[in-house]
Scaffold this motif. Structure first.
Motif, PDB file in Angstrom:
ATOM      1  N   THR A   4       0.835  -1.209   0.000  1.00 56.08           N
ATOM      2  CA  THR A   4       0.000   0.000   0.000  1.00 56.08           C
ATOM      3  C   THR A   4       0.867   1.254   0.000  1.00 56.08           C
ATOM      4  O   THR A   4       0.559   2.233  -0.694  1.00 56.08           O
ATOM      5  N   GLN A   5       1.951   1.217   0.766  1.00 57.16           N
ATOM      6  CA  GLN A   5       2.854   2.369   0.808  1.00 57.16           C
ATOM      7  C   GLN A   5       3.556   2.562  -0.538  1.00 57.16           C
ATOM      8  O   GLN A   5       3.690   3.686  -1.020  1.00 57.16           O
ATOM      9  N   VAL A   6       3.990   1.474  -1.138  1.00 56.90           N
ATOM     10  CA  VAL A   6       4.662   1.555  -2.440  1.00 56.90           C
ATOM     11  C   VAL A   6       3.703   2.112  -3.489  1.00 56.90           C
ATOM     12  O   VAL A   6       4.067   2.954  -4.310  1.00 56.90           O
ATOM     13  N   ALA A   7       2.461   1.673  -3.450  1.00 59.73           N
ATOM     14  CA  ALA A   7       1.467   2.152  -4.413  1.00 59.73           C
ATOM     15  C   ALA A   7       1.186   3.639  -4.234  1.00 59.73           C
ATOM     16  O   ALA A   7       0.742   4.307  -5.170  1.00 59.73           O
ATOM     17  N   ALA A   8       1.469   4.165  -3.033  1.00 59.13           N
ATOM     18  CA  ALA A   8       1.210   5.585  -2.749  1.00 59.13           C
ATOM     19  C   ALA A   8       2.323   6.493  -3.240  1.00 59.13           C
ATOM     20  O   ALA A   8       2.178   7.719  -3.230  1.00 59.13           O
ATOM     21  N   LEU A   9       3.445   5.912  -3.673  1.00 56.46           N
ATOM     22  CA  LEU A   9       4.554   6.730  -4.160  1.00 56.46           C
ATOM     23  C   LEU A   9       4.197   7.410  -5.473  1.00 56.46           C
ATOM     24  O   LEU A   9       3.617   6.784  -6.366  1.00 56.46           O
TER      25      LEU A   9
END
Length: 434
Positions: free
Chosen positions: A150-155
């Motif tokens: 989820t964090q990676v997708a938020a980049l």
């Protein structure tokens, strides 16, 4: 600007209406033309070496930090612009003048994070999105491993492109699957090359179809051979034509069978168009390593700093001491300690003048200067704009009629070949000549 008024009167006018005066200066045809030329030229430089060879562009960069007098110190500039300023042994950390550190920080491509992996994993997507490209670039491989899908997708694409090749290669497979089509299409060729074969294999076929010829060209034969048949079948004829001869030979029998007639025919053009793609890949990677790539807002800050520097110079041309006084007003608050004050010779010169200290002050050794300034100056007053203004006025009043050779004196404060500009504090002797 404001010639004939006298330094104190000009200072009063600048204090009251300085923003408008500077805005008018920035809007002047010559100033605007110089800054427009700088913006256009700066974006064409793909590395520090290229920038160092362009004297006009480099001049503006250094003007933003009042370091234009140091333009011929190419060896020092090369280190400042390429080394990690946070490293203990970096040149920026050895120089006493804080302007060098500010220049190094502006061009740094990464900013190390002190967060533990647990703290990184606990960041919300909003906090992730708020990270600068430099902060993302500064993440260690362990910190990147701690990121959730989820964090990676938020980049953002800018943040993702800031990740180093080693960081890209340690992303978990679910992290790679979580990348959106825009993110996958934004990967730098070097990042594509850093993907493991398994990472390449889990990229959605529709997303792989978004890759440019330069990205396709960056794939290794091993990466190509492990692509799924659906991924290969999704490639366009343009993408297949961009492959080199060796890449096309890496396609397996099953992958070739998945290709349509037009796709298979495009492989025969691979050698010729592949060379063109190689050139495009090199150009794309060079653009990604531009000294301005890590911070898109850097150009705006450089232009603003250079214009302010030129404005203060123009104000000082008709009124001796005014440039230093205006510089002091802007930067005095940065000095929170006596040593911090002494790291800026222009600030120290104004303080020396305001306190009525003789020019022979500069002949004292470091400890004597520090001791004297500690006794005579309440450093906390530099955080009070009214006190700063009083000190600047006193400096102008006491220096009126005694300042000669204003231009040379100003150059001595804001640059030049003085050894004190690059002195190491460990030498324990610094001269801050007014």
């Amino acid at each position: 600007m404001l010639p004939g008024l006298g330094a104190l009167t000009a200072f009063a006018v600048a204090s009251r209406d300085g923003a408008n005066l500077e805005a008018r200066f920035a809007a002047r045809a010559d100033t605007k033309a110089a800054m427009d030329r700088f913006r256009d030229a700066a974006t064409k430089h793909r590395d520090v070496e290229s920038l160092l060879k362009d004297r006009r562009t480099l001049q503006v960069v250094l003007e933003a930090f009042q370091l234009e007098g140091e333009i011929d110190k190419r060896g020092i500039l090369r280190k400042i612009l390429t080394e990690d300023p946070t490293a203990e042994g970096s040149l920026a950390n050895k120089l006493t003048d804080r302007r060098w550190r500010e220049l190094a920080a502006a061009f740094a491509t990464r900013q190390a994070s002190a967060l533990t992996t647990t703290q990184v994993a606990a960041l919300t997507t909003t906090q992730i999105a708020a990270l600068t490209a430099k902060q993302v670039a500064g993440l260690t491989t362990d910190q990147v491993r701690a990121l959730s899908s989820t964090q990676v997708a938020a980049l953002s694409t800018t943040q993702l492109r800031a990740l180093g090749s080693a960081a890209i290669s340690v992303l978990d497979l679910p992290d790679v699957r979580a990348l959106g089509s825009t993110q996958v299409a934004a990967l730098r060729p070097a990042q594509v090359a850093a993907l493991t074969p398994l990472q390449v294999a889990v990229i959605d076929p529709g997303e792989a179809r978004q890759w440019s010829a330069a990205q396709i060209r960056a794939l290794s034969s091993t990466q190509i051979a492990t692509m799924g048949t659906e991924q290969v079948a999704a490639l366009s004829t343009t993408q297949l034509a961009a492959m080199s001869f060796d890449q096309s030979r890496a396609l397996t029998t099953r992958q070739m069978a998945a290709l349509g007639t037009a796709q298979a025919a495009s492989l025969s053009r691979a050698t010729r168009l592949g060379d063109e793609a190689a050139a495009a890949a090199a150009a794309a990677e060079a653009a990604a390593t531009s000294p301005f790539a890590a911070d898109p807002a850097l150009l705006d800050r450089l232009v603003a700093g250079a214009v302010t520097n030129r404005y203060e110079k123009a104000m000082g041309e008709g009124n001796a001491g005014l440039r230093e006084a205006l510089y002091f007003m802007r930067n005095a608050a940065k000095a929170t300690t006596i040593v911090g004050l002494m790291e800026d010779k222009a600030l120290t010169a104004v303080v020396r003048g305001a306190l009525g200290l003789p020019e022979s002050f500069g002949a004292l050794d470091f400890d004597q200067q520090k001791s004297l300034l500690t006794r005579r100056l309440d450093i906390t007053k530099l955080q009070d704009t009214r006190e700063v203004a009083k000190m600047a006025q006193r400096y102008l009043a006491l220096s009126a009629g005694t300042t000669s050779g204003g231009n040379s004196a100003t150059m001595a404060l804001f640059g030049g070949s003085s050894a004190s500009t690059i002195a190491n504090l460990s030498t324990r002797r610094i001269s801050f000549t007014a």
